[in-house]
Design a protein around this motif. Structure first.
Motif, PDB file in Angstrom:
ATOM      1  N   LEU A  59       0.819  -1.208   0.000  1.00 53.77           N
ATOM      2  CA  LEU A  59       0.000   0.000   0.000  1.00 53.77           C
ATOM      3  C   LEU A  59       0.858   1.265   0.000  1.00 53.77           C
ATOM      4  O   LEU A  59       0.427   2.316  -0.458  1.00 53.77           O
ATOM      5  N   GLN A  60       2.060   1.161   0.521  1.00 52.84           N
ATOM      6  CA  GLN A  60       2.920   2.329   0.679  1.00 52.84           C
ATOM      7  C   GLN A  60       3.784   2.596  -0.551  1.00 52.84           C
ATOM      8  O   GLN A  60       4.497   3.598  -0.603  1.00 52.84           O
ATOM      9  N   LEU A  61       3.727   1.725  -1.536  1.00 51.42           N
ATOM     10  CA  LEU A  61       4.515   1.911  -2.751  1.00 51.42           C
ATOM     11  C   LEU A  61       3.910   3.014  -3.611  1.00 51.42           C
ATOM     12  O   LEU A  61       2.683   3.086  -3.794  1.00 51.42           O
ATOM     13  N   ALA A  62       4.768   3.877  -4.128  1.00 56.57           N
ATOM     14  CA  ALA A  62       4.290   4.932  -5.013  1.00 56.57           C
ATOM     15  C   ALA A  62       3.670   4.321  -6.258  1.00 56.57           C
ATOM     16  O   ALA A  62       4.219   3.391  -6.856  1.00 56.57           O
ATOM     17  N   GLY A  63       2.519   4.824  -6.634  1.00 60.61           N
ATOM     18  CA  GLY A  63       1.867   4.331  -7.837  1.00 60.61           C
ATOM     19  C   GLY A  63       1.013   3.111  -7.640  1.00 60.61           C
ATOM     20  O   GLY A  63       0.562   2.509  -8.626  1.00 60.61           O
ATOM     21  N   ALA A  64       0.770   2.695  -6.414  1.00 60.76           N
ATOM     22  CA  ALA A  64      -0.094   1.539  -6.179  1.00 60.76           C
ATOM     23  C   ALA A  64      -1.527   1.863  -6.599  1.00 60.76           C
ATOM     24  O   ALA A  64      -1.985   3.000  -6.461  1.00 60.76           O
ATOM     25  N   ALA A  65      -2.233   0.868  -7.105  1.00 59.67           N
ATOM     26  CA  ALA A  65      -3.642   1.010  -7.470  1.00 59.67           C
ATOM     27  C   ALA A  65      -4.457   0.140  -6.523  1.00 59.67           C
ATOM     28  O   ALA A  65      -4.323  -1.093  -6.521  1.00 59.67           O
ATOM     29  N   VAL A  66      -5.280   0.778  -5.721  1.00 57.34           N
ATOM     30  CA  VAL A  66      -6.002   0.092  -4.652  1.00 57.34           C
ATOM     31  C   VAL A  66      -7.502   0.151  -4.952  1.00 57.34           C
ATOM     32  O   VAL A  66      -8.041   1.203  -5.303  1.00 57.34           O
ATOM     33  N   ASP A  67      -8.146  -0.993  -4.794  1.00 60.57           N
ATOM     34  CA  ASP A  67      -9.591  -1.066  -4.981  1.00 60.57           C
ATOM     35  C   ASP A  67     -10.219  -1.409  -3.633  1.00 60.57           C
ATOM     36  O   ASP A  67     -10.027  -2.507  -3.101  1.00 60.57           O
ATOM     37  N   MET A  68     -10.960  -0.459  -3.073  1.00 61.11           N
ATOM     38  CA  MET A  68     -11.580  -0.647  -1.762  1.00 61.11           C
ATOM     39  C   MET A  68     -13.047  -1.070  -1.871  1.00 61.11           C
ATOM     40  O   MET A  68     -13.748  -1.111  -0.861  1.00 61.11           O
ATOM     41  N   ARG A  69     -13.516  -1.410  -3.031  1.00 64.75           N
ATOM     42  CA  ARG A  69     -14.938  -1.700  -3.220  1.00 64.75           C
ATOM     43  C   ARG A  69     -15.286  -3.136  -2.841  1.00 64.75           C
ATOM     44  O   ARG A  69     -15.970  -3.855  -3.585  1.00 64.75           O
ATOM     45  N   TYR A  70     -14.816  -3.569  -1.687  1.00 62.75           N
ATOM     46  CA  TYR A  70     -15.115  -4.900  -1.147  1.00 62.75           C
ATOM     47  C   TYR A  70     -15.697  -4.713   0.246  1.00 62.75           C
ATOM     48  O   TYR A  70     -15.420  -3.715   0.932  1.00 62.75           O
TER      49      TYR A  70
END
Length: 300
Positions: A259-270
């Motif tokens: 999560l702390q990596l630059a440029g991460a793509a996170v999907d919180m729709r769970y």
């Protein structure tokens, strides 16, 4: 005895008679006083009406004798004017003085509409200060963010930017590139600027707890939220349960290094999990991603 009593009665009646005469005499001056008051009132009304008639008849001449000699611009708040172009205001004042309008003839409503067309002017209040001064109080826009009506930043004018002020109002103004770059970027459908600014403001304090800041926030046409942090991490928050999802992201942030990596793509729709993809990893190996169930069901 009867005569004496009768005499007493006679004398008593004679004493009482002057008293009645004096009462009658006292009533006469009071009546006259009322007549005097009524007469004075009618005379005052006549004089006032005559004065009004004369003033109305002389109004055109009075207007000609009250030219606008000074136009003063002041701040409507305690802060001095800092954004409005002073040279543009000087040109506006010169035009107002030379076009021939007088203190009584100038239309303050129309004048305020013209001043509001100047960049950075949010609200205007104008008053006459006799004998020859027009005072224009200006409230400036306070830029809170940069606004993109579409997701294409190249469509914006290079010299005039579309901005959002602290009230959520959209306005256009010239702003230096380095200053514009420091502003967060917001976007959404028509009429959504207040909602987007409110949501952005609600994200600032929670994200500060993990030393992150929101840099862009988008409301899609389907009213879903897409957030990008200052390190380039993008987060899909969906349409519902946004507060709970951002809280879950913050709780998980320090426990999941990806999560702390630059440029991460996170999907919180769970319902209770998330997915993480790193753009650099995806470019070299599209299959690599990080999942943190327990629930694989994605919601809106």
């Amino acid at each position: 005895m009867n005569r004496q009593q009768a005499g007493v009665n006679v004398r008593s009646s004679r004493v009482a008679r002057p008293s009645n005469e004096s009462d009658t005499a006292a009533l006469i001056p009071l009546h006259r006083q009322r007549l005097v008051v009524i007469g004075a009132t009618l005379a005052a009304m006549l004089i006032a009406g005559l004065a009004v008639w004369l003033a109305l008849g002389a109004m055109p001449d009075i207007g000609k004798n009250l030219p606008i000699e000074r136009v003063v611009f002041v701040s409507a708040t305690t802060a001095p004017l800092a954004e409005v172009d002073g040279e543009e205001l000087k040109r506006f004042a010169a035009a107002l003085r030379t076009r021939g309008a007088t203190m009584l003839q100038v239309d303050l409503v129309s004048l305020a509409s013209l001043v509001k067309q100047v960049h950075w002017v949010r609200e205007v209040t104008i008053r006459r200060q006799f004998p020859s001064t027009i005072v224009i109080a200006i409230e400036e826009h306070k830029p809170a963010a940069r606004w993109l009506a579409t997701l294409n930043p190249e469509g914006e004018d290079a010299e005039v930017s579309t901005l959002v002020n602290s009230y959520g109002d959209i306005f256009k103004a010239a702003i230096a590139d380095e200053r514009r770059a420091l502003l967060p970027q917001l976007s959404g459908p028509d009429g959504s600027s207040i909602d987007v600014l409110t949501r952005y403001a609600s994200l600032v304090a929670p994200l500060k707890t993990i030393d992150r800041l929101p840099r862009t926030l988008v409301m899609t046409p389907r009213r879903a939220w897409q957030l990008t942090l200052d390190n380039g991490t993008s987060i899909e928050l969906g349409r519902t349960d946004v507060d709970e999802r951002i809280a879950r992201f913050i709780r998980t942030y320090h426990d999941l290094p990806p999560l702390q990596l630059a440029g991460a793509a996170v999907d919180m729709r769970y319902q209770s999990g998330l997915t993480i993809r790193n753009r650099a990893l995806v470019m070299s190996s599209p299959a690599k991603s990080v999942k943190t169930p327990p629930s694989r069901k994605r919601t809106a």
